[in-house]
Scaffold this active site. Structure first.
Site, PDB file in Angstrom:
ATOM      1  N   ASP A 197       4.880   0.790  12.179  1.00 17.21           N
ATOM      2  CA  ASP A 197       3.900   0.334  11.295  1.00 17.21           C
ATOM      3  C   ASP A 197       3.545  -1.349  11.656  1.00 17.21           C
ATOM      4  O   ASP A 197       2.619  -2.139  11.543  1.00 17.21           O
ATOM      5  CB  ASP A 197       3.873   0.114   9.863  1.00 17.21           C
TER       6      ASP A 197
ATOM      7  N   LYS B 198       0.818  -1.195   0.127  1.00 14.39           N
ATOM      8  CA  LYS B 198      -0.105   0.035   0.035  1.00 14.39           C
ATOM      9  C   LYS B 198       0.854   1.250  -0.260  1.00 14.39           C
ATOM     10  O   LYS B 198       0.708   2.254  -0.813  1.00 14.39           O
ATOM     11  CB  LYS B 198      -0.801  -0.187   1.148  1.00 14.39           C
ATOM     12  N   ASN B 199       1.777   1.345   0.980  1.00 12.75           N
ATOM     13  CA  ASN B 199       2.692   2.582   0.968  1.00 12.75           C
ATOM     14  C   ASN B 199       3.609   2.997  -0.064  1.00 12.75           C
ATOM     15  O   ASN B 199       4.146   3.970  -0.189  1.00 12.75           O
ATOM     16  CB  ASN B 199       3.204   2.607   2.512  1.00 12.75           C
TER      17      ASN B 199
ATOM     18  N   ARG C 270       1.146  14.671  13.302  1.00  9.48           N
ATOM     19  CA  ARG C 270       1.621  14.477  11.929  1.00  9.48           C
ATOM     20  C   ARG C 270       1.362  15.685  11.030  1.00  9.48           C
ATOM     21  O   ARG C 270       0.729  15.749   9.870  1.00  9.48           O
ATOM     22  CB  ARG C 270       0.705  13.467  11.070  1.00  9.48           C
TER      23      ARG C 270
ATOM     24  N   CYS D  95      -4.220  12.972  13.267  1.00  4.49           N
ATOM     25  CA  CYS D  95      -4.933  11.633  13.176  1.00  4.49           C
ATOM     26  C   CYS D  95      -4.743  10.803  14.293  1.00  4.49           C
ATOM     27  O   CYS D  95      -4.252  11.124  15.264  1.00  4.49           O
ATOM     28  CB  CYS D  95      -4.551  11.029  11.643  1.00  4.49           C
TER      29      CYS D  95
ATOM     30  N   ARG E 146      -8.521  -0.500   4.735  1.00  7.46           N
ATOM     31  CA  ARG E 146      -7.807   0.793   4.227  1.00  7.46           C
ATOM     32  C   ARG E 146      -6.375  -0.073   3.506  1.00  7.46           C
ATOM     33  O   ARG E 146      -5.877   0.470   2.657  1.00  7.46           O
ATOM     34  CB  ARG E 146      -7.543   1.916   5.053  1.00  7.46           C
TER      35      ARG E 146
HETATM   36  C1  EPZ Z   1       4.523   6.985   6.204  1.00  5.38           C
HETATM   37  O1  EPZ Z   1       3.558   8.042   6.553  1.00  5.38           O
HETATM   38  C2  EPZ Z   1       3.414   5.938   6.139  1.00  5.38           C
HETATM   39  N1  EPZ Z   1       2.405   6.115   5.259  1.00  5.38           N
HETATM   40  C3  EPZ Z   1       3.104   5.518   7.631  1.00  5.38           C
HETATM   41  O2  EPZ Z   1       2.338   4.310   7.465  1.00  5.38           O
HETATM   42  C4  EPZ Z   1       3.966   5.232   8.494  1.00  5.38           C
HETATM   43  O3  EPZ Z   1       3.671   4.960   9.845  1.00  5.38           O
HETATM   44  C5  EPZ Z   1       5.255   6.327   8.396  1.00  5.38           C
HETATM   45  O4  EPZ Z   1       5.491   6.903   7.051  1.00  5.38           O
HETATM   46  C6  EPZ Z   1       6.236   5.941   9.240  1.00  5.38           C
HETATM   47  O5  EPZ Z   1       7.105   4.783   8.724  1.00  5.38           O
HETATM   48  C7  EPZ Z   1       2.725   6.151   3.925  1.00  5.38           C
HETATM   49  O6  EPZ Z   1       3.476   5.566   3.389  1.00  5.38           O
HETATM   50  C8  EPZ Z   1       1.584   6.267   3.079  1.00  5.38           C
HETATM   51  P1  EPZ Z   1       6.586  10.466   8.167  1.00  5.38           P
HETATM   52  P2  EPZ Z   1       4.201   9.560   6.601  1.00  5.38           P
HETATM   53  O7  EPZ Z   1       6.653  11.535   7.533  1.00  5.38           O
HETATM   54  O8  EPZ Z   1       5.005   9.768   5.448  1.00  5.38           O
HETATM   55  C9  EPZ Z   1       6.737  13.703  11.681  1.00  5.38           C
HETATM   56  C10 EPZ Z   1       0.304   2.879   7.846  1.00  5.38           C
HETATM   57  O9  EPZ Z   1      -0.304   2.341   8.868  1.00  5.38           O
HETATM   58  N2  EPZ Z   1       6.804  14.581  10.559  1.00  5.38           N
HETATM   59  O10 EPZ Z   1       7.662   9.509   7.944  1.00  5.38           O
HETATM   60  O11 EPZ Z   1       3.260  10.420   6.951  1.00  5.38           O
HETATM   61  C11 EPZ Z   1       5.416  12.827  11.680  1.00  5.38           C
HETATM   62  O12 EPZ Z   1       4.565  13.767  12.588  1.00  5.38           O
HETATM   63  C12 EPZ Z   1       0.893   4.459   7.939  1.00  5.38           C
HETATM   64  O13 EPZ Z   1       0.381   2.362   6.948  1.00  5.38           O
HETATM   65  C13 EPZ Z   1       6.921  15.978  10.812  1.00  5.38           C
HETATM   66  O14 EPZ Z   1       6.885  16.483  12.017  1.00  5.38           O
HETATM   67  O15 EPZ Z   1       5.233   9.696   7.922  1.00  5.38           O
HETATM   68  C14 EPZ Z   1       5.953  11.619  12.254  1.00  5.38           C
HETATM   69  O16 EPZ Z   1       6.386  11.752  13.738  1.00  5.38           O
HETATM   70  C15 EPZ Z   1       0.382   5.048   9.163  1.00  5.38           C
HETATM   71  N3  EPZ Z   1       6.753  16.955   9.571  1.00  5.38           N
HETATM   72  C16 EPZ Z   1       7.556  11.411  11.766  1.00  5.38           C
HETATM   73  O17 EPZ Z   1       7.943  12.745  10.893  1.00  5.38           O
HETATM   74  C17 EPZ Z   1       6.535  16.369   8.437  1.00  5.38           C
HETATM   75  O18 EPZ Z   1       6.468  17.449   7.606  1.00  5.38           O
HETATM   76  C18 EPZ Z   1       7.625  10.621  10.511  1.00  5.38           C
HETATM   77  O19 EPZ Z   1       6.484  10.664   9.557  1.00  5.38           O
HETATM   78  C19 EPZ Z   1       6.653  15.224   8.247  1.00  5.38           C
HETATM   79  C20 EPZ Z   1       6.422  14.273   9.066  1.00  5.38           C
END
Ligand code: EPZ
Length: 416
Positions: A304, A22-23, A120, A115, A396
């Site tokens: 995850d 998915k991701n 996030r 969320c 999802r």
């Molecule tokens: C991706 O989300 C995945 N989603 C998530 O999978 C996964 O949990 C996550 O990466 C971490 O591995 C998809 O790929 C669609 P991040 P993403 O940006 O890209 C903070 C699932 O269950 N952050 O790596 O949104 C953020 O809040 C899902 O399949 C900022 O502060 O995650 C988090 O604490 C849920 N500012 C950390 O960084 C930003 O601009 C990592 O988030 C971006 C992120």
């Protein structure tokens, strides 16, 4: 609203075919915005989130036509607004921002709200695009972005690893003027899959699989065909299903190299993983033992997989500590697991799990995608009947859960 009913206690046995990730599929689909030519993705799972992304792309002017496991994307961008009604359903919608800006110089994308698992923010996506020359304003809950002269290459050092920001900037940089260097970039296998697809479309990218990606922008990208890699989180989840039920599952298409730290944590816990021709087999020699894990960016233990591993630890011998470092609110499954007889205490960002001999079936509620599957795992291992409500979370991101599990002996059904 659908629920899932499980009567636990059956050791699972058989073969589970792992679906496309998915991701990986989500950012790959947004690559359809980067070219006028056809992008054909294969090994596409049937998932609610991918249907949401198809809906979003369609209203941008890019038709997403499924045929079996293949998705063909093509068309011209006719609308640069990603509306709140779609973005609120799925945060990954923010991934259209970089491609739209790079391609047509403007985008208006609803800000995803918080969320269930954390606040996030998307500041890293926005700062990175600003460093590439985009003008960004926040207006009535929307990101208003423009780059009338096009995006310019830049050096961007991420203060911490973000999967989504790395993906958005990779796509934007592929069509920018000049060279972009992304430092402290995410190294998740889904990022490498995206890089492979962009290269097949004509992008020039170096550093694949490392934390420094160098992208030399090109004027246009062309169509391509790209097979999506198998889902490493689905793989790890079904490995936990084999382990928690004391079963024997062959995970077809699964790739051991994408498991990262999950492989070691499972092995340390007493799970036996044996490579086979087109995947690997998961069994359990004796009992399970408590193992400490801390979530980290790849190749560390993925956030995850945290909820599913916690379900496993709930029935392991001894204690374990699971520390969540990526999201601030990703322990919502704990009270639900405790309702099934688990002994878990949360202290800040760590959960202490004291293994119990048996879980018992109960009515529980899914709170997010991975939390939902931790309850399925607990239900598979528990004595008696478990009913999990709000299973739309599960739909999802996990394809045909009941079918895959029932084919291996699980007593599981969806009830309306
Ligand atoms: C991706 O989300 C995945 N989603 C998530 O999978 C996964 O949990 C996550 O990466 C971490 O591995 C998809 O790929 C669609 P991040 P993403 O940006 O890209 C903070 C699932 O269950 N952050 O790596 O949104 C953020 O809040 C899902 O399949 C900022 O502060 O995650 C988090 O604490 C849920 N500012 C950390 O960084 C930003 O601009 C990592 O988030 C971006 C992120």
């Amino acid at each position: 609203m659908d629920s899932i009913r499980i009567t636990g206690g059956v050791p699972l046995s058989g073969t589970i075919a792992i679906s496309g990730a998915k991701n990986a599929a989500l950012p790959l689909m947004t690559c359809g915005l980067l070219t006028d030519e056809r992008l054909v993705l294969s090994n596409v799972a049937k998932l609610a989130d991918l249907a949401t992304m198809a809906e979003l792309l369609t209203q941008h002017g890019i038709a997403a036509e499924p045929e079996g496991r293949t998705l063909s994307l093509g068309g011209r961008i006719t609308n640069t607004e990603a509306p709140y009604d779609i973005v609120r359903k799925m945060r990954a919608s923010i991934l259209v921002l970089g491609p739209l800006l790079a391609r047509v110089g403007e985008a208006r994308v609803s800000l995803p709200g918080g969320c269930a698992i954390g606040t996030r923010p998307v500041d890293l996506h926005l700062k990175g695009l600003e460093a590439m020359g985009a003008k960004i304003k926040l207006d009535s809950g929307y990101v208003d972005a423009s780059a009338p002269q096009g995006l310019k290459g830049a050096t961007i050092v991420f203060p911490f690893v973000s999967v989504g920001a790395t993906e958005n900037l990779l796509m934007a940089a592929s069509l920018a003027d000049g060279v972009t260097t992304l430092k402290n970039a995410a190294r998740e296998p889904e990022i490498s899959d995206l890089v492979h697809c962009l290269i097949a479309m004509g992008a020039k990218i170096e550093g694949i699989g490392t934390d420094t990606l160098v992208i030399e922008g090109v004027k246009t990208l062309h169509g391509a065909e790209h097979p999506i890699l198998p889902d490493r989180i689905e793989t790890g989840t079904y490995a936990c299903a084999a382990a928690i039920t004391g079963g024997d599952l062959l995970l077809q298409n699964a790739r051991m190299e994408d498991l990262g730290a999950v492989l070691h944590s499972l092995t340390d816990a007493g799970v036996v993983i044996t490579e086979e021709q087109n995947g690997f087999r998961v069994t359990r020699a004796n009992g399970l033992h408590g193992v400490d894990v801390m979530t980290e960016p790849f190749p560390g233990f993925p956030t995850d997989m945290q909820a599913q591993f916690m379900a496993l630890m709930a029935v392991a011998d001894g204690a374990s500590m699971i520390t969540e470092t990526i999201f601030e609110n990703r322990f919502m499954h704990v009270p639900e697991l405790n309702r099934m007889g688990a002994r878990i205490n949360v202290h800040g960002s760590s959960a202490i799990i004291r293994g119990v001999k048996k879980l018992s079936g109960a009515q529980v509620m899914a709170t997010d995608l991975r939390a939902s599957f931790s309850l399925v795992l607990a239900g598979l291992a528990a004595e008696g009947e478990t009913t999990i409500s709000r299973v739309y979370h599960l739909d999802r991101g996990y394809e045909a859960v009941e079918q895959k599990l029932a084919a291996c002996g699980a007593r599981i059904e969806r009830v309306n």
